[in-house]
Design an enzyme around this catalytic site. Structure first.
Site, short mmCIF file in Angstrom:
data_model
loop_
_atom_site.label_atom_id
_atom_site.label_comp_id
_atom_site.label_asym_id
_atom_site.label_seq_id
_atom_site.Cartn_x
_atom_site.Cartn_y
_atom_site.Cartn_z
N THR A 161 27.83 29.66 26.98
CA THR A 161 27.37 29.53 25.60
C THR A 161 27.94 30.71 24.83
OG1 THR A 161 25.32 30.74 26.03
CG2 THR A 161 25.22 28.34 26.16
N SER A 162 28.02 30.56 23.52
CA SER A 162 28.62 31.59 22.69
C SER A 162 27.72 32.78 22.43
CB SER A 162 29.05 31.00 21.34
OG SER A 162 29.97 29.97 21.55
#
Length: 189
Positions: A8-9
């Site tokens: 995930t970012s």
């Protein structure tokens, strides 16, 4: 062996990360590498590097979605070349795609091209929106954080503190410290 990769970012996207891990385990991944870092920070994607290093002939790197792995079509092709050089394949669960098959390779190229096209269109719209906001006087841009700390930089430098330590203490880049001090010297001359 199936090796999973989940990303995930940002750190606050825990639900998305948990969902990826659940899907990868459900797909039969024996080992999953997990990280929370932007796809742009390629040098900081240490878990992806570890996953790629641990691939062996006959293995498959498994991701839930294409955007969890690559940031562009060029980057995807670069990763695919590394994967294939090890005799492994890539599987993308959301697309039901496996590069171990000719159809899978074709679909990856087509879908990767479409994904890159979508990203470029989105960036173009973003640039247009920024230009429109600037023309209307509503876009100010990012606040210059380093310039706001110019007085502190000069004060710390006068005390003989190193550029690296000044940058660390103030939470700005060393290049910004150097630029401020160079500008200060130029204005004094």
């Amino acid at each position: 062996m199936l090796i999973g990769y989940a990303r995930t970012s940002t750190l606050d996207q825990t639900a998305g990360l948990e969902a990826q891990q659940r899907d990868l385990t459900g797909a039969g991944c024996e080992r999953t590498y997990v990280e929370q870092v932007s796809s742009v920070d390629v040098g900081d994607r240490l878990e992806l590097a570890r996953a790629l290093d641990n691939l062996r002939a006959g293995d498959a790197l498994v991701v839930t979605k294409l955007d969890r792995l690559a940031r562009s079509m060029a980057h995807l092709m670069e990763l695919l070349k590394l994967i294939e050089a090890k005799g492994a394949t890539l599987r993308i669960l959301s697309m039901n795609l496996d590069t171990g098959t000719p159809t899978g390779r074709l679909m990856l190229n087509v879908l990767g091209g479409v994904a890159q096209f979508e990203r470029e269109i989105m960036l173009e719209r973003q640039r247009e929106g920024i230009a429109k906001a600037k023309a209307a006087g509503k876009y100010k841009g990012r606040a210059p954080t380093a310039r706001a700390k110019e007085g502190q930089v000069v004060s710390l430098a006068a005390k003989g503190i190193s550029l690296s330590e000044i940058a660390r203490q103030l939470g700005i880049g060393k290049a910004s410290v150097h630029r401020i001090l160079k500008g200060q010297q130029a204005s004094e001359q």
